[in-house]
Scaffold this active site. Structure first.
Site, PDB file in Angstrom:
ATOM      1  N   ALA A  47       9.955   4.354   3.178  1.00 45.88           N
ATOM      2  CA  ALA A  47      10.353   4.022   4.550  1.00 45.88           C
ATOM      3  C   ALA A  47      10.807   2.554   4.573  1.00 45.88           C
ATOM      4  O   ALA A  47      10.338   1.752   5.384  1.00 45.88           O
ATOM      5  CB  ALA A  47       9.225   4.283   5.540  1.00 45.88           C
ATOM      6  N   LEU A  48      11.716   2.256   3.665  1.00 49.88           N
ATOM      7  CA  LEU A  48      12.073   0.858   3.406  1.00 49.88           C
ATOM      8  C   LEU A  48      12.848   0.248   4.571  1.00 49.88           C
ATOM      9  O   LEU A  48      13.694   0.890   5.187  1.00 49.88           O
ATOM     10  CB  LEU A  48      12.912   0.781   2.127  1.00 49.88           C
ATOM     11  CG  LEU A  48      12.242   1.371   0.879  1.00 49.88           C
ATOM     12  CD1 LEU A  48      13.173   1.235  -0.330  1.00 49.88           C
ATOM     13  CD2 LEU A  48      10.894   0.711   0.592  1.00 49.88           C
ATOM     14  N   HIS A  49      12.538  -1.017   4.858  1.00 50.61           N
ATOM     15  CA  HIS A  49      13.250  -1.767   5.889  1.00 50.61           C
ATOM     16  C   HIS A  49      13.671  -3.110   5.291  1.00 50.61           C
ATOM     17  O   HIS A  49      13.417  -3.374   4.099  1.00 50.61           O
ATOM     18  CB  HIS A  49      12.377  -1.924   7.142  1.00 50.61           C
ATOM     19  CG  HIS A  49      10.995  -2.438   6.854  1.00 50.61           C
ATOM     20  ND1 HIS A  49      10.767  -3.696   6.330  1.00 50.61           N
ATOM     21  CD2 HIS A  49       9.778  -1.858   7.007  1.00 50.61           C
ATOM     22  CE1 HIS A  49       9.458  -3.871   6.192  1.00 50.61           C
ATOM     23  NE2 HIS A  49       8.836  -2.766   6.584  1.00 50.61           N
ATOM     24  N   GLY A  51      12.474  -5.947   5.436  1.00 53.31           N
ATOM     25  CA  GLY A  51      11.385  -6.721   4.834  1.00 53.31           C
ATOM     26  C   GLY A  51      11.179  -6.318   3.373  1.00 53.31           C
ATOM     27  O   GLY A  51      11.013  -7.165   2.493  1.00 53.31           O
ATOM     28  N   HIS A  52      11.215  -4.999   3.096  1.00 58.86           N
ATOM     29  CA  HIS A  52      11.074  -4.541   1.706  1.00 58.86           C
ATOM     30  C   HIS A  52      12.250  -5.052   0.867  1.00 58.86           C
ATOM     31  O   HIS A  52      12.070  -5.458  -0.281  1.00 58.86           O
ATOM     32  CB  HIS A  52      11.092  -3.006   1.635  1.00 58.86           C
ATOM     33  CG  HIS A  52       9.901  -2.337   2.246  1.00 58.86           C
ATOM     34  ND1 HIS A  52       9.972  -1.559   3.366  1.00 58.86           N
ATOM     35  CD2 HIS A  52       8.596  -2.317   1.864  1.00 58.86           C
ATOM     36  CE1 HIS A  52       8.780  -1.075   3.657  1.00 58.86           C
ATOM     37  NE2 HIS A  52       7.920  -1.529   2.774  1.00 58.86           N
ATOM     38  N   GLN A  76      -5.600   5.755   0.226  1.00 53.29           N
ATOM     39  CA  GLN A  76      -5.836   4.594   1.092  1.00 53.29           C
ATOM     40  C   GLN A  76      -5.807   4.956   2.573  1.00 53.29           C
ATOM     41  O   GLN A  76      -5.906   4.078   3.426  1.00 53.29           O
ATOM     42  CB  GLN A  76      -4.854   3.466   0.763  1.00 53.29           C
ATOM     43  CG  GLN A  76      -3.409   3.723   1.135  1.00 53.29           C
ATOM     44  CD  GLN A  76      -2.476   2.674   0.568  1.00 53.29           C
ATOM     45  OE1 GLN A  76      -2.280   2.581  -0.631  1.00 53.29           O
ATOM     46  NE2 GLN A  76      -1.889   1.849   1.431  1.00 53.29           N
ATOM     47  N   ASP A 166       0.728  -7.890   5.083  1.00 44.19           N
ATOM     48  CA  ASP A 166      -0.590  -7.305   4.787  1.00 44.19           C
ATOM     49  C   ASP A 166      -1.390  -8.390   4.069  1.00 44.19           C
ATOM     50  O   ASP A 166      -1.574  -8.353   2.851  1.00 44.19           O
ATOM     51  CB  ASP A 166      -0.419  -6.073   3.906  1.00 44.19           C
ATOM     52  CG  ASP A 166       0.301  -4.966   4.647  1.00 44.19           C
ATOM     53  OD1 ASP A 166      -0.346  -4.224   5.390  1.00 44.19           O
ATOM     54  OD2 ASP A 166       1.540  -4.880   4.515  1.00 44.19           O
ATOM     55  N   SER A 202       6.955  -0.328   8.544  1.00 42.50           N
ATOM     56  CA  SER A 202       7.419   1.074   8.542  1.00 42.50           C
ATOM     57  C   SER A 202       6.852   1.811   9.742  1.00 42.50           C
ATOM     58  O   SER A 202       7.401   2.814  10.190  1.00 42.50           O
ATOM     59  CB  SER A 202       6.983   1.781   7.256  1.00 42.50           C
ATOM     60  OG  SER A 202       7.460   1.057   6.154  1.00 42.50           O
TER      61      SER A 202
HETATM   62  O1  PAF Z   1       1.535  -2.196   1.220  1.00 37.87           O
HETATM   63  C1  PAF Z   1       1.791  -1.026   0.844  1.00 37.87           C
HETATM   64  O2  PAF Z   1       2.877  -0.488   1.083  1.00 37.87           O
HETATM   65  C2  PAF Z   1       0.721  -0.247   0.073  1.00 37.87           C
HETATM   66  O3  PAF Z   1      -0.555  -0.550   0.524  1.00 37.87           O
HETATM   67  C3  PAF Z   1       0.853  -0.424  -1.457  1.00 37.87           C
HETATM   68  C4  PAF Z   1       0.615  -1.859  -1.876  1.00 37.87           C
HETATM   69  C5  PAF Z   1       2.218   0.025  -1.930  1.00 37.87           C
HETATM   70  C6  PAF Z   1      -0.208   0.439  -2.160  1.00 37.87           C
HETATM   71  O4  PAF Z   1      -0.062   1.780  -1.858  1.00 37.87           O
END
Ligand code: PAF
Length: 294
Positions: A47-49, A51-52, A76, A166, A202
């Site tokens: 779900a790249l934006h 920022g990625h 997670q 994050d 995202s």
């Molecule tokens: O920040 C994220 O997108 C996730 O927590 C990561 C670091 C890819 C781990 O799944």
């Protein structure tokens, strides 16, 4: 008269879906990369934006080759969280990464990452138990640490790039690399924001128009709080003001905190800094996080 040649579309990155395909693509044997060129890893859940893509650009400046991992990591997410509805935009992601000339996309399936009988989970401490995200998402850092350690060992990067958005996660993975003597450098990249200050995420796609209009209050309240602390206001009072502003805008707050920027320990006086202000709050069904330095 010869017509102009159409520009060649960017060649797509190689996509690896198994560990052996990834190793083959990276020229990596059991010990280390057989190819001397350096590798940067950008771990993502897709779900790249923009920022990625900024992380990818930074990765390109820091290494010869860039691997972007796309894996929505089930371990997670808590049972009541958004794993099922987390946005998955594979075609658009691949197109965006082709535009950035990424070398490899590492996209394992859940069975490749966690094969039948998988029985190991890391239990990070220190910044992972700071009483911030961990308090509200008890599954989160165990899952993140486990998958990130696996990504590091699978890709064996020289550098790994994580967003500062994050912030607690960044501290956890930095600590993880150090504690496990992993031979790589973790780099934190600044948060990308919309013009009105909202941090790119995202999860912003979940916001209704009304929620989206309210969302920039998170950054605005933290910025005002940082300004007040810099001008000498008592930290607890400045944080209370930020809390009130955020709740008045319709958010249900998980936390608004002033913490030490490196240890994430609570902080009461400016002289004990550097200080990081962190917030997590829900609007409607969407939980947003943000943070800034003082
Ligand atoms: O920040 C994220 O997108 C996730 O927590 C990561 C670091 C890819 C781990 O799944």
């Amino acid at each position: 008269m010869a017509g102009k040649k159409a520009p060649t579309p960017p060649k797509g990155p190689r996509v690896a879906r198994t560990v052996s395909a990834l190793r083959k693509t990276l020229g990596a044997d059991v010990g280390k990369h057989t190819d001397a060129r350096t590798v940067a890893l950008v771990p993502t859940m897709g779900a790249l934006h923009a920022g990625h893509l900024a992380l990818v650009k930074l990765a390109k400046r820091r290494a010869d080759r860039v691997v972007v991992s796309i894996f929505v990591n089930p371990t997670q997410f808590g049972p009541a969280e958004d794993f099922g509805r987390y946005p998955r935009t594979w075609d658009a992601d691949l197109k965006a990464l082709a535009g950035e000339n990424v070398d490899v996309v590492w996209a394992p399936t859940a069975d490749v990452m966690y094969p039948q009988g998988f029985a190991t989970r890391l239990a990070p401490e220190g910044p992972a138990l700071a009483g911030l995200e961990d308090k509200f998402r008890p599954h989160f850092f165990g899952g993140v640490a486990t998958v990130v350690a696996k990504l590091f060992l699978q890709c064996r990067p020289d550098v790994a790039i994580f967003g500062q958005k994050d912030y607690q996660q960044l501290q956890v993975v930095t600590r993880l690399a150090r504690d496990l003597d992993l031979p790589l450098k973790v780099i934190g990249a600044p948060t990308w924001r919309e013009k009105d200050g909202l941090a790119l995420s995202s999860r912003n796609v979940y916001l209704s128009a009304q929620e989206r209009a309210a969302a920039p209050v998170l950054h605005a309240a933290l910025s005002a709080c940082a300004q007040e602390i810099r001008s000498g206001k008592i930290i607890a009072q400045a944080v209370d003001t930020a809390r009130n502003t955020i709740s008045r805008a319709g958010f249900i707050i998980d936390y608004v905190e002033a913490r030490h920027a490196a240890t994430l320990a609570p902080i009461h006086q400016q002289k004990d800094g550097p200080i990081r202000l962190l917030v997590a709050a829900k609007i409607g069904t969407t939980r947003l996080i943000d943070n800034i330095p003082v």
